[in-house]
Write an enzyme that holds these catalytic residues in place. Structure first.
Site, PDB file in Angstrom:
ATOM      1  N   SER A 197       0.837  -1.202   0.000  1.00  0.00           N
ATOM      2  CA  SER A 197       0.000   0.000   0.000  1.00  0.00           C
ATOM      3  C   SER A 197       0.869   1.249   0.000  1.00  0.00           C
ATOM      4  O   SER A 197       2.080   1.184   0.224  1.00  0.00           O
ATOM      5  CB  SER A 197      -0.886   0.011   1.238  1.00  0.00           C
ATOM      6  N   LYS A 198       0.213   2.367  -0.228  1.00  0.00           N
ATOM      7  CA  LYS A 198       0.921   3.643  -0.216  1.00  0.00           C
ATOM      8  C   LYS A 198       1.545   3.862   1.153  1.00  0.00           C
ATOM      9  O   LYS A 198       2.640   4.406   1.278  1.00  0.00           O
ATOM     10  CB  LYS A 198      -0.062   4.753  -0.558  1.00  0.00           C
ATOM     11  N   ARG A 199       0.834   3.416   2.179  1.00  0.00           N
ATOM     12  CA  ARG A 199       1.349   3.605   3.537  1.00  0.00           C
ATOM     13  C   ARG A 199       2.687   2.882   3.736  1.00  0.00           C
ATOM     14  O   ARG A 199       3.570   3.375   4.435  1.00  0.00           O
ATOM     15  CB  ARG A 199       0.315   3.136   4.558  1.00  0.00           C
ATOM     16  N   ASP A 218       5.289   5.105   2.300  1.00  0.00           N
ATOM     17  CA  ASP A 218       5.546   6.272   3.160  1.00  0.00           C
ATOM     18  C   ASP A 218       6.389   5.875   4.367  1.00  0.00           C
ATOM     19  O   ASP A 218       7.314   6.577   4.756  1.00  0.00           O
ATOM     20  CB  ASP A 218       4.219   6.875   3.638  1.00  0.00           C
TER      21      ASP A 218
END
Ligand code: GLU
Length: 505
Positions: free
Chosen positions: A262-264, A267
């Site tokens: 995921s994008k998380r 990050d």
């Protein structure tokens, strides 16, 4: 199986394209090119509530950057166009009607409140509400109502949906090119909505109708669509159309542990999950992209190709042409592919080594310019050839080569303490004389003179070379000292040694 291959990438423009989406596009592209087929881009934008304005352009730009252009799509070779579903809206009603006529679909007039009540009611009894064969004749559907009642409701403009009438008591054997045979009991399926009274089809209807009309031969898409496959096969049957072949690609997993990347994750661990930088127009949030982070598009593509596919050999570095040649669905794995940011960097480092010094110099010059340095092209190219083997990104060049462009402003303390002895200042003075006496200051002469002098003094090389490195670079790093000296020139070499004597003695 591979006659007239037509595949499509069919993203919904709901935001930036995740690398999972790029991988799907890439596998479609490779498959199409391998079999001299056609790669179609279709924009599935029927869900207006999730539509994001700049997303389609982002998708197009991303495919362009990845160097995997589509053969047919919006604005390009529109043989089977339009390729945006919102522009094909009028078409789908006709197909919903065909299914209604054939008895493969029915109207359902249940309101959102009614459905909610059913759901709640089921939950209270520890069950899940499924709209299908076991209740469709008792609910507010055309299967439960008389023909007149249905007519009246339609005439009154009551809101409705058209649902698929899933056949009962059947075991479907689905054939997936990657997963093999999959058995599905039709009784566990729900009667999916195909069409709504606002005139819009749902994903399922539009997707099947378009795949058919666009003569798609292979549907290659992410694993998250596997649960829809039974319905899609049934829809082909209902229409009496030949179904395409299906291949569901494995998920791309988080670098650590299980679950979809995921994008998380990006990050948290500091890597992009999008090919290009993306600005969310509503929130102003900017998400990083591989391109802007300094990855080469061919390295990025090479990395993606090996996420869920393997060539069956040890080879890891593939050009796009080689990928086309080697790719096949039979070597796509069923299980998820773990994403590795380190491996991605490794690919970039490998690709950087294969780029020409000229190409890398062209990328480095603007970075230098930003630092206020107008560097000579030939000079910079020589530097690039000396340092590139230690770089993963072009952005690493500065750290590896700043001392070619500016004198060291400070000296690594620990190194100075260890290498700059009491007698070093005197030695360096002598070295200045040796260097001054070299008429033609090139590598060969410098080597002969300096090494000869060290030998004649009967001291270890390190006693001179380490303080010299410190003087020229500021720390104990960098390429060969004779390269550095001849690149920055005799005067500058002497000036830097003088400076170090002053500061460190
Ligand atoms: N529009 C779907 C998506 O966003 C396409 C799924 C398919 O390829 O059938 O992924």
């Amino acid at each position: 199986m591979t006659d007239n291959v037509r595949v499509r990438f069919a993203p919904s423009p709901t935001g930036p394209l995740h690398i999972g989406g790029v991988r799907t596009a890439l596998f479609n592209y490779l498959f199409a090119k391998k079999y001299n087929g056609t790669f179609v881009l279709r924009i599935e934008d029927t869900d207006q509530t999730r539509y994001v304005k700049n997303a389609e352009q982002y998708i197009v730009d991303a495919l362009k950057w990845c160097n995997i252009p589509f053969d047919e799509g919006p604005g390009n070779n529109e043989k089977f166009g339009p390729y945006r579903q919102s522009e094909r809206k009028e078409l789908y009603q006709e197909y919903a009607d065909i299914l209604l006529e054939k008895g493969w679909a029915y109207y359902a007039f249940d309101t959102a409140e009614e459905l909610d009540a059913h759901r709640k009611n089921h939950e209270e009894n520890g069950k899940t509400f499924t709209y299908n064969w076991h209740n469709r004749e008792k609910l507010n559907s055309s299967l439960a109502l008389s023909a007149q009642e249905v007519e009246a409701k339609l005439a009154a403009g009551d809101k409705y949906v058209v649902r698929f009438k899933t056949p009962q008591d059947e075991t479907l054997i689905l054939e997936d090119e990657i997963r093999g045979k999959i058995k599905i009991d039709t009784n566990v399926l729900d009667d999916k909505v195909l069409f709504k009274s606002d005139g819009m089809p749902t994903y399922h209807l539009a997707n099947i109708v378009d795949d058919h009309l666009m003569e798609i031969s292979h549907v290659i898409r992410g694993e998250e669509w596997l649960p829809s496959m039974a319905l899609h096969i049934l829809l082909y049957r209902a229409f009496d159309w030949k179904a395409p072949k299906f291949a569901h690609l494995p998920l791309i997993l988080k670098p650590v542990g299980k679950g979809k990347l995921s994008k998380r994750d990006g990050d948290k661990l500091g890597f992009p999950v999008f090919p290009l930088e993306y600005t969310n127009e509503q929130t102003g949030d900017v998400s990083r992209g591989y391109k802007e982070d300094g990855y080469f598009n061919d390295a990025f593509i090479n990395m993606l190709a090996l996420l869920g596919w393997n060539p069956g050999t040890e080879q890891e570095i593939f050009s796009l042409e080689e990928l086309v040649e080697a790719f096949d669905l039979s070597r796509v794995s069923k299980s998820g592919a773990k994403f590795s940011p380190d491996k991605t960097n490794w690919f970039n480092q490998q690709y950087l080594q294969t780029k020409s010094d000229e190409e890398l110099t062209a990328l480095y010059l603007p970075i230098l310019e930003e630092k206020g340095i107008t560097a000579d092209e030939n000079f910079t190219q020589k530097i690039v050839s000396l340092i590139k083997e230690r770089a993963t990104f072009v952005a690493d060049f500065w750290e590896l080569s700043n001392f070619f462009f500016e004198n060291p402003s400070e000296y690594d303390e620990k190194a100075a303490k260890k290498q700059w002895k009491e007698t070093t200042g005197e030695l360096m003075q002598e070295l200045i004389t040796v260097i001054s006496n070299i008429e033609e200051f090139n590598i060969e002469n410098a080597q002969t003179e300096i090494k000869g002098w060290i030998t004649s003094k009967e001291i270890g090389f390190g006693k001179v070379m380490q303080p010299l490195r410190l003087s020229l670079v500021g720390k104990l790093a960098g390429p060969d000292l004779f390269d550095i000296m001849t690149m920055i020139g005799k005067e500058n070499t002497i000036a830097r040694i003088k400076n170090a004597i002053e500061k460190l003695s």
